[in-house]
Design an enzyme around this catalytic site. Structure first.
Site, mmCIF file in Angstrom:
data_model
loop_
_atom_site.group_PDB
_atom_site.id
_atom_site.type_symbol
_atom_site.label_atom_id
_atom_site.label_comp_id
_atom_site.label_asym_id
_atom_site.label_seq_id
_atom_site.Cartn_x
_atom_site.Cartn_y
_atom_site.Cartn_z
ATOM 1 N N ALA A 1 0.720 -1.426 -0.053
ATOM 2 C CA ALA A 1 0.073 0.018 0.054
ATOM 3 C C ALA A 1 0.816 1.185 0.079
ATOM 4 C CB ALA A 1 -0.910 0.251 1.306
ATOM 5 N N ASP B 1 2.096 1.890 -3.313
ATOM 6 C CA ASP B 1 1.169 2.426 -4.295
ATOM 7 C C ASP B 1 1.063 3.914 -3.936
ATOM 8 O OD1 ASP B 1 0.804 -0.180 -5.343
ATOM 9 O OD2 ASP B 1 -0.895 -0.824 -4.054
ATOM 10 N N SER C 1 25.420 -20.404 -27.227
ATOM 11 C CA SER C 1 24.450 -21.333 -26.567
ATOM 12 C C SER C 1 25.584 -22.320 -25.744
ATOM 13 C CB SER C 1 23.736 -22.337 -27.768
ATOM 14 O OG SER C 1 24.882 -22.647 -28.647
ATOM 15 N N LEU C 2 24.964 -23.019 -25.099
ATOM 16 C CA LEU C 2 25.750 -24.257 -24.305
ATOM 17 C C LEU C 2 25.484 -25.262 -24.551
ATOM 18 C CD1 LEU C 2 24.359 -22.796 -20.412
ATOM 19 C CD2 LEU C 2 26.338 -22.391 -21.557
ATOM 20 N N GLU D 1 24.610 -22.826 -11.226
ATOM 21 C CA GLU D 1 23.265 -22.353 -10.708
ATOM 22 C C GLU D 1 22.343 -23.023 -11.613
ATOM 23 O OE1 GLU D 1 23.368 -17.999 -12.848
ATOM 24 O OE2 GLU D 1 25.362 -18.833 -13.135
ATOM 25 N N LYS E 1 19.611 -24.018 -14.246
ATOM 26 C CA LYS E 1 19.173 -23.449 -15.603
ATOM 27 C C LYS E 1 17.487 -23.378 -15.528
ATOM 28 C CE LYS E 1 20.348 -24.366 -20.510
ATOM 29 N NZ LYS E 1 19.037 -23.888 -20.949
ATOM 30 N N ASP F 1 13.863 -22.702 -17.226
ATOM 31 C CA ASP F 1 13.344 -23.284 -18.416
ATOM 32 C C ASP F 1 12.399 -22.014 -18.824
ATOM 33 O OD1 ASP F 1 12.840 -25.067 -20.148
ATOM 34 O OD2 ASP F 1 11.689 -26.138 -19.029
ATOM 35 N N ARG G 1 16.662 -14.096 -27.862
ATOM 36 C CA ARG G 1 17.941 -14.688 -28.264
ATOM 37 C C ARG G 1 17.832 -14.636 -29.900
ATOM 38 N NH1 ARG G 1 20.113 -19.405 -29.734
ATOM 39 N NH2 ARG G 1 22.258 -19.592 -29.201
ATOM 40 N N GLU H 1 17.409 -15.070 -18.188
ATOM 41 C CA GLU H 1 16.177 -15.930 -18.445
ATOM 42 C C GLU H 1 14.893 -15.633 -18.093
ATOM 43 O OE1 GLU H 1 17.472 -18.503 -20.554
ATOM 44 O OE2 GLU H 1 15.653 -19.989 -20.457
ATOM 45 N N TYR I 1 22.005 -14.141 -15.946
ATOM 46 C CA TYR I 1 23.062 -15.024 -15.496
ATOM 47 C C TYR I 1 24.527 -14.759 -16.380
ATOM 48 C CZ TYR I 1 21.623 -16.692 -20.160
ATOM 49 O OH TYR I 1 21.069 -16.937 -21.493
ATOM 50 N N LYS J 1 22.047 -31.335 -17.732
ATOM 51 C CA LYS J 1 20.419 -31.433 -17.838
ATOM 52 C C LYS J 1 19.926 -32.464 -16.848
ATOM 53 C CE LYS J 1 18.590 -29.028 -20.796
ATOM 54 N NZ LYS J 1 18.543 -28.997 -22.321
ATOM 55 N N CYS K 1 -17.283 -53.025 -10.649
ATOM 56 C CA CYS K 1 -16.055 -52.993 -10.387
ATOM 57 C C CYS K 1 -15.363 -54.164 -10.928
ATOM 58 C CB CYS K 1 -15.943 -53.235 -8.738
ATOM 59 S SG CYS K 1 -14.071 -53.636 -8.129
ATOM 60 N N CYS L 1 -14.145 -56.620 -8.009
ATOM 61 C CA CYS L 1 -15.184 -57.524 -7.111
ATOM 62 C C CYS L 1 -16.621 -57.614 -7.614
ATOM 63 C CB CYS L 1 -15.299 -57.068 -5.684
ATOM 64 S SG CYS L 1 -16.143 -55.289 -5.598
ATOM 65 N N CYS M 1 -16.315 -47.893 -6.075
ATOM 66 C CA CYS M 1 -16.765 -49.540 -6.097
ATOM 67 C C CYS M 1 -17.334 -49.359 -4.637
ATOM 68 C CB CYS M 1 -15.491 -50.301 -6.224
ATOM 69 S SG CYS M 1 -15.861 -51.822 -5.323
ATOM 70 N N CYS N 1 -14.328 -56.203 -1.359
ATOM 71 C CA CYS N 1 -13.420 -55.886 -2.646
ATOM 72 C C CYS N 1 -12.153 -56.145 -2.266
ATOM 73 C CB CYS N 1 -13.780 -54.492 -3.197
ATOM 74 S SG CYS N 1 -12.650 -54.267 -4.587
HETATM 75 O O1 I6G Z 1 21.176 -20.515 -21.654
HETATM 76 C C1 I6G Z 1 21.726 -20.083 -20.336
HETATM 77 C C2 I6G Z 1 20.933 -20.428 -19.339
HETATM 78 C C3 I6G Z 1 21.805 -20.175 -18.093
HETATM 79 C C4 I6G Z 1 23.089 -19.845 -20.750
HETATM 80 C C5 I6G Z 1 23.830 -19.570 -19.344
HETATM 81 C C6 I6G Z 1 23.152 -19.615 -18.091
HETATM 82 O O2 I6G Z 1 23.776 -19.351 -17.126
HETATM 83 C C7 I6G Z 1 23.296 -19.782 -15.818
HETATM 84 N N1 I6G Z 1 25.004 -18.990 -19.439
HETATM 85 C C8 I6G Z 1 25.707 -18.845 -20.858
HETATM 86 C C9 I6G Z 1 26.910 -18.451 -20.842
HETATM 87 C C10 I6G Z 1 24.953 -19.057 -21.842
HETATM 88 N N2 I6G Z 1 23.615 -19.456 -21.791
HETATM 89 C C11 I6G Z 1 25.564 -18.978 -23.321
#
Ligand code: I6G
Length: 674
Positions: A34, A37, A82-83, A114, A116, A118, A137, A174, A226, A315, A409, A412, A427, A433
């Site tokens: 509040a 705000d 990319s990784l 750390e 990753k 999604d 990206r 991300e 990241y 992964k 059932c 039974c 049932c 049963c």
């Molecule tokens: O796609 C990614 C997710 C998380 C990453 C990444 C990451 O670090 C926690 N770090 C790098 C250097 C890259 N892709 C290229």
């Protein structure tokens, strides 16, 4: 002298930026919503009166008014990489070896680790502290300009905090949708008959790629940064870990789970630890990213194709895979619930091979329009029972028959009934049963109930099938000879089981109540009943009005409890259990010593992996001695019981000066005080 309006505006903006930072980046709000705000509305009013003082980086300027026709393309000044991935320990070890070989060292490498997330990767470009653009990206070289939408995300600062930021700072992160926000969004869509998103990642991507920023503004999106792209005019730090801390100081959200680790074994431990908490994290993750911490070493390692040699994504096994429904069977549970189960073409998902998945109930089958022969998405997350999420869109090539609920059932032959307005069909055979009998006994023997070691599901089914056991009480009549004569049972396992049965004969009242398998009475309700009524007899004789007074017990559960104790055969089973030597430990007996107990009235938090018992077991012991066990550390916490890999709760306890104890200390204090 009145404060000039320019100054008032500037001060309000600074306050709002500071409070957003506390809230979104540090998770530690300093003022109630509040108050935020109120400040925001003050700023809005001043800007309305003085439109010439409105700037693009003002906290009021998050939602632009014009929907786009299409996203324009943005060329990344520095490509978004990319990784490379690994899926197992051997490949991670090989990555570690490659790093060491290239650096010509035998010493352990310092990594950061750390989760990753999604979601989808974006690049934020700040010039002189101001957000200039945000781009997806894309293919790594060119992405889409999603600035209008990213500006609506409250956690993304439109202006960086402080003044020591580089002239140009590109930040990579991300964008994700927290699980709770995703559930809420889909619930709203369902209520309005709209389209649901398949998972939080699709929801995040769909929300960020909206042409109308008003739509994005209403979506719960978060971001974790990241790494950096272009940095001009300053060097941020010598290590990745420090760079992330600098980003956080600039007001950018960074995942709190990041750790510095020495060597690959520590990385594997981290992987296991996060993996065990994966379902409890508020966002979806699909693995762990390890990075060589030293920027100097990163430079020496360089890149191969478009991926850095100094980072790798470890992964998790996929939680969703495609399979086909070969058949649908109906399973009868402990309370008679008839659940449709899909028999699947075996598929490797969530780290195991799955060939059965629950379809929950007929409403779900109808809602998802599932039929035998369909290609479906199967999900297995953690320890959750595998489920069919949905039919693979466009995969049905010919007409398939609709699924109908059985009328009898399958075990039974009793009638199946479905109460108006309830999703579950049942049932009506009760303990006549076999399926219901077997499930009731499995539940009775389970770890959180009577905890009978060695009495697995298969053995229970065998005992019921051969008519050796009809009720839980019959278990205590089993002899070593009878058990040893069963297929796949030897003398040794038979005597072990008899000993385990003997050991189970002194359950706490709450365990015993839970073990009885009363409908809707789970562990917590059983504990509440035990704490309220103290003895088995008092619970048996409690009436509806008394039951409804108990914490968390509503009309339905109260009625189930009354019904249970009105059934003659349930009373007989309890009688037989007591005659067989089961002695329920009433709360009264435990309670006499309670006020002398060390932990009596104390608030305890449990974290990490304990050496000899689960957190649940430790909780039970503490509760029995009169402690309150809570989930998070605060100034009100008296003790933190910490095991291995205690994580952020330990750090918080240390910060607040809360006494940290280990399992051995807890056991000593429990014993000494009784
Ligand atoms: O796609 C990614 C997710 C998380 C990453 C990444 C990451 O670090 C926690 N770090 C790098 C250097 C890259 N892709 C290229």
């Amino acid at each position: 002298m009145p404060v000039p309006v320019e100054k008032q505006i500037q001060e309000l903006r600074e306050k709002l930026r500071y409070h957003s930072y506390q809230y979104y980046v540090l998770d530690d709000p300093h003022v109630p919503d509040a108050e935020y705000d109120r400040l925001y509305n003050q700023l809005l009013a001043l800007e309305k009166e003085n439109p010439h003082l409105v700037t693009a980086d003002s906290p009021t300027q998050r939602v632009g008014s014009t929907p786009l026709v299409a996203f324009e393309q943005i060329q990344h000044q520095m490509p978004m990489l990319s990784l490379d991935n690994v899926f197992n320990e051997d490949d991670l070890q090989a990555f570690n070896q490659r790093v060491k070989d290239r650096l010509k060292t035998d010493e352990e490498i310092e990594f950061t680790a750390e989760p990753k997330l999604d979601g989808l990767a974006v690049s934020l470009r700040y010039e002189h502290g101001e957000l200039i653009y945000a781009a997806t990206r894309g293919d790594g070289s060119t992405g889409e300009n999603v600035t209008q939408n990213v500006r609506t995300m409250q956690s993304v600062p439109l202006r960086l905090l402080g003044s020591d930021y580089p002239d140009v700072l590109e930040v990579r992160g991300e964008v994700f949708m927290p699980k709770a926000g995703f559930e809420r969004l889909n619930r709203q869509a369902r209520e309005k008959g709209g389209k649901e998103f398949a998972n939080p990642r699709n929801a995040a991507a769909g929300s960020l790629r909206q042409l109308d920023p008003e739509v994005t503004a209403a979506r719960p999106l978060g971001i974790y940064c990241y790494s950096t792209g272009v940095v001009e005019g300053a060097v941020l730090a010598d290590t990745h870990y420090q760079i992330l801390h600098r980003l956080r100081d600039f007001g950018l959200p960074v995942c709190k789970e990041i750790k510095r680790l020495h060597g690959v074994s520590a990385c594997l431990e981290y992987y296991q630890e996060i993996s065990s908490r994966r379902d409890d994290l508020p966002y979806d993750i699909d693995g762990i990213v390890y990075k060589v911490n030293s920027i100097d070493l990163q430079k020496r390692l360089g890149f191969v194709a478009r991926a850095p040699r100094w980072a790798i994504a470890h992964k998790f096994p996929a939680q969703e895979e495609i399979s086909r429904i070969i058949d649908i069977d109906f399973q009868v549970g402990r309370t008679g619930a008839v659940t449709p189960v899909a028999r699947l073409e075996p598929v490797f998902v969530g780290g195991v091979t799955v060939s059965n998945a629950t379809l929950h109930n007929m409403d779900e089958i109808r809602r998802k329009d599932i039929r035998i022969g369909d290609q479906v998405i199967v999900r297995r997350a953690g320890d959750v029972i595998p489920e069919v999420v949905r039919v693979l869109p466009g995969s049905r090539k010919k007409a398939l028959a609709e699924i109908k609920m059985l009328t009898k059932c399958p075990v039974c032959d009793s009638a199946i009934e479905q109460i108006e307005g309830e999703a579950i069909a049942r049932c009506t055979g009760g303990l006549y049963c076999r399926a219901q009998r077997a499930e009731a006994i499995k539940h009775f023997a389970s770890r959180k109930a009577m905890d009978i070691d060695g009495l697995g599901d298969k053995l229970v089914e065998q005992l019921v099938e051969e008519d050796l056991v009809h009720t839980p009480a019959d278990l205590y009549q089993l002899s070593i000879e009878t058990l040893a004569s069963l297929e796949r049972m030897a003398e040794k396992s038979a005597s072990k089981l008899v000993a385990a049965l003997e050991r189970s004969k002194q359950p706490s009242l709450s365990r015993f109540i839970f073990a009885l398998g009363i409908r809707e009475v789970g562990e917590t309700t059983a504990m509440n009943l035990a704490n309220e009524f103290k003895t088995l007899s008092a619970i048996q004789h409690a009436d509806y009005d008394q039951l409804i007074e108990v914490q968390d017990i509503g009309p339905i559960v109260a009625q189930h409890i009354v019904n249970f104790f009105q059934q003659q055969h349930n009373l007989e089973v309890i009688e037989q259990l007591l005659s067989a030597g089961v002695q329920v430990v009433d709360v009264k007996q435990e309670a006499t010593a309670q006020s002398n107990n060390f932990f009596y009235g104390k608030t305890v938090v449990i974290t990490g992996t304990l050496p000899t018992m689960s957190r649940g077991e430790a909780k039970e012991k503490l509760l029995a001695s009169g402690a309150k066990v809570t989930g998070s550390v605060s100034a009100k916490t008296d003790y933190l019981l910490a095991g291995d890999k205690a994580g952020s709760k330990l750090a918080k306890a240390e910060k607040l000066g809360v006494e940290v104890i280990d399992e051995a200390t807890m056991l000593k204090r429990l014993v000494n005080s009784n």
